[in-house]
Design a protein around this motif. Structure first.
Motif, short mmCIF file in Angstrom:
data_model
loop_
_atom_site.label_atom_id
_atom_site.label_comp_id
_atom_site.label_asym_id
_atom_site.label_seq_id
_atom_site.Cartn_x
_atom_site.Cartn_y
_atom_site.Cartn_z
N MET A 45 0.96 -1.16 -0.09
CA MET A 45 0.14 -0.02 -0.11
C MET A 45 0.94 1.37 -0.14
N MET A 52 3.21 2.44 2.91
CA MET A 52 2.75 2.27 4.25
C MET A 52 2.85 0.78 4.70
N TYR A 61 6.40 -3.91 11.79
CA TYR A 61 5.78 -2.87 12.32
C TYR A 61 4.67 -3.07 13.15
N ILE A 82 -4.90 5.43 16.43
CA ILE A 82 -5.37 6.70 15.55
C ILE A 82 -4.73 6.36 14.17
N GLY A 85 -5.33 2.48 9.14
CA GLY A 85 -6.60 2.23 8.33
C GLY A 85 -6.28 0.66 7.76
N GLU A 106 -9.80 6.27 11.94
CA GLU A 106 -8.97 6.53 10.73
C GLU A 106 -9.83 7.44 9.82
N ASP A 108 -9.55 8.32 6.77
CA ASP A 108 -10.05 8.05 5.49
C ASP A 108 -10.69 6.57 5.10
N ALA A 138 -12.84 9.26 11.14
CA ALA A 138 -13.01 10.65 11.48
C ALA A 138 -11.42 10.93 11.98
N ASP A 157 -0.97 5.08 14.81
CA ASP A 157 -0.18 4.57 13.72
C ASP A 157 -0.67 5.42 12.38
N THR A 159 0.47 8.20 9.22
CA THR A 159 1.42 8.63 8.15
C THR A 159 2.45 9.65 8.63
N ASP A 160 3.32 9.64 7.88
CA ASP A 160 4.36 10.87 8.34
C ASP A 160 3.82 12.05 8.48
N ALA A 165 -1.76 14.27 8.64
CA ALA A 165 -1.08 13.48 9.89
C ALA A 165 -0.17 14.74 10.47
N LEU A 168 -0.51 15.38 14.23
CA LEU A 168 -0.39 14.16 15.14
C LEU A 168 1.04 13.91 15.74
N TYR A 225 11.11 0.70 4.96
CA TYR A 225 11.10 2.12 5.52
C TYR A 225 12.50 2.77 5.25
N1 SAM Z 1 2.42 2.12 9.08
C1 SAM Z 1 2.11 3.35 8.27
C2 SAM Z 1 3.55 4.23 8.49
O1 SAM Z 1 4.09 3.96 9.69
O2 SAM Z 1 3.49 5.31 7.80
C3 SAM Z 1 1.14 3.78 8.62
C4 SAM Z 1 -0.07 3.00 8.05
S1 SAM Z 1 -1.77 3.65 8.12
C5 SAM Z 1 -2.26 3.15 6.56
C6 SAM Z 1 -1.52 5.33 8.22
C7 SAM Z 1 -3.00 5.92 8.46
O3 SAM Z 1 -2.96 7.28 8.98
C8 SAM Z 1 -3.51 6.42 6.94
O4 SAM Z 1 -4.44 5.58 6.25
C9 SAM Z 1 -4.16 7.83 7.26
O5 SAM Z 1 -5.38 8.04 6.34
C10 SAM Z 1 -4.30 7.92 8.55
N2 SAM Z 1 -4.28 9.20 9.07
C11 SAM Z 1 -3.40 10.38 8.80
N3 SAM Z 1 -3.85 11.47 9.64
C12 SAM Z 1 -4.98 11.07 10.47
C13 SAM Z 1 -5.73 11.82 11.20
N4 SAM Z 1 -5.51 13.12 11.56
N5 SAM Z 1 -6.69 10.99 11.98
C14 SAM Z 1 -6.94 9.78 11.72
N6 SAM Z 1 -6.18 9.09 10.66
C15 SAM Z 1 -5.23 9.81 10.05
#
Ligand code: SAM
Length: 281
Positions: A45, A52, A61, A82, A85, A106, A108, A138, A157, A159-160, A165, A168, A225
């Protein structure tokens, strides 16, 4: 098939993988989502072009985001993720018999839908059927603002620190997480690579220390990564990840973990000097 996918880790360095086919490619209101089949790492993904998860190395991870906190907290009943997804973190959380409810927040819904459809080995517990799982689509920031003093463990959990994100990784978010945790709660967040993201880590750990009494970094090897040397931030209101580690419970666990184990739990908190010095107070 001679199609290669490359993720750049800096201007002049990246990772490149041979891809056999694209399984999904589309844009949500938040990001570009691609799921491809690679020849050596299984399905992968990408969000906004960044790796991801891959089927081959996601176990590292998800083991290391989840199990250190859940084997340190004496009774992790209410756990919030958080982000996450793809479902891999929730899959690991519900393996702990002490967990009463695992909540996923999540932002998205497209990520969840496509993970359930195309990444069943990760998303098995977020398909809407698991009795111990609650799913919210949400913004994590808004969600924890409305759920204070509610969780034993919160796992970030995300994204960067870009796009949805970015918030966060800031002090206000950590204050909200602190408030959403019960008096003895633990937060763990993925905290990027000591090799590539020294500045992000310096700020992130300074922000965490301004909010939590106990903050520690631990490491894991994640080949897809940037640099492979990855880290997690352990932030706790009461329990220490080594002194309060429930080693016997971890050693007696009734489920197999491909990366985590009770020896590695302690070893992961031993850091290379450059990483330790970079986040030193
Ligand atoms: N393991 C991955 C990494 O370390 O980069 C993360 C995987 S997971 C798919 C990351 C998820 O964080 C994404 O699906 C993204 O939509 C979600 N995300 C980003 N910002 C967010 C927020 N403010 N609230 C909830 N989910 C969020």
């Amino acid at each position: 098939m001679n199609m290669w996918y490359t993720e750049k880790h800096s201007e002049n360095v990246g990772i490149t993988m041979r891809v056999s086919e694209t399984l999904f490619s589309g844009k949500s209101e938040f990001q570009q989502l691609d799921i491809v089949n690679t020849l050596e790492y299984g399905k992968m993904m990408l969000l906004d072009g960044l790796v991801m998860v891959t089927e081959r190395d996601e176990f590292v991870y998800h083991d290391m985001l989840v199990h250190p906190a859940l084997f340190t907290h004496p009774s992790p009943r209410q756990v919030l993720v958080i982000g996450g997804g793809d479902g891999g973190s929730i899959r690991e959380i519900v393996r702990h018999p002490e967990v009463e409810l695992a909540t996923l927040c999540e932002i998205d819904g497209l990520v969840v839908d496509k993970s359930v459809e195309l990444l069943p080995s990760m998303a098995s517990a977020i398909d809407g059927q698991h009795p111990k799982v609650k799913l919210h689509i949400a913004d994590g920031l808004a969600y924890i603002r409305e759920h204070q003093n509610a969780f034993d463990v919160i796992l970030v959990d995300s994204t960067d620190p870009i796009g949805p994100a970015v918030g966060l990784f800031e002090k206000d978010f950590y204050r909200l997480v602190h408030g959403a945790l019960k008096a003895d709660g633990i937060m763990v967040a993925q905290s990027e690579s000591p090799f590539y993201h020294a500045e992000i880590q310096k700020n992130m750990y300074r922000n965490l220390r301004a909010v939590f009494p106990l903050v520690a970094m631990y490491q894991a090897f994640i080949p897809t990564y940037p640099s492979g040397l990855w880290s997690f931030a352990f932030a706790s209101k009461r329990y220490h990840p080594l002194r309060d580690f429930q080693r016997d419970r971890a050693a007696r666990r009734n489920f197999h973990t491909k990366y985590y184990n009770e020896d590695l739990h302690s070893g992961a908190f031993m850091l290379p000097t450059f990483a330790k010095e970079n986040i030193a107070e």
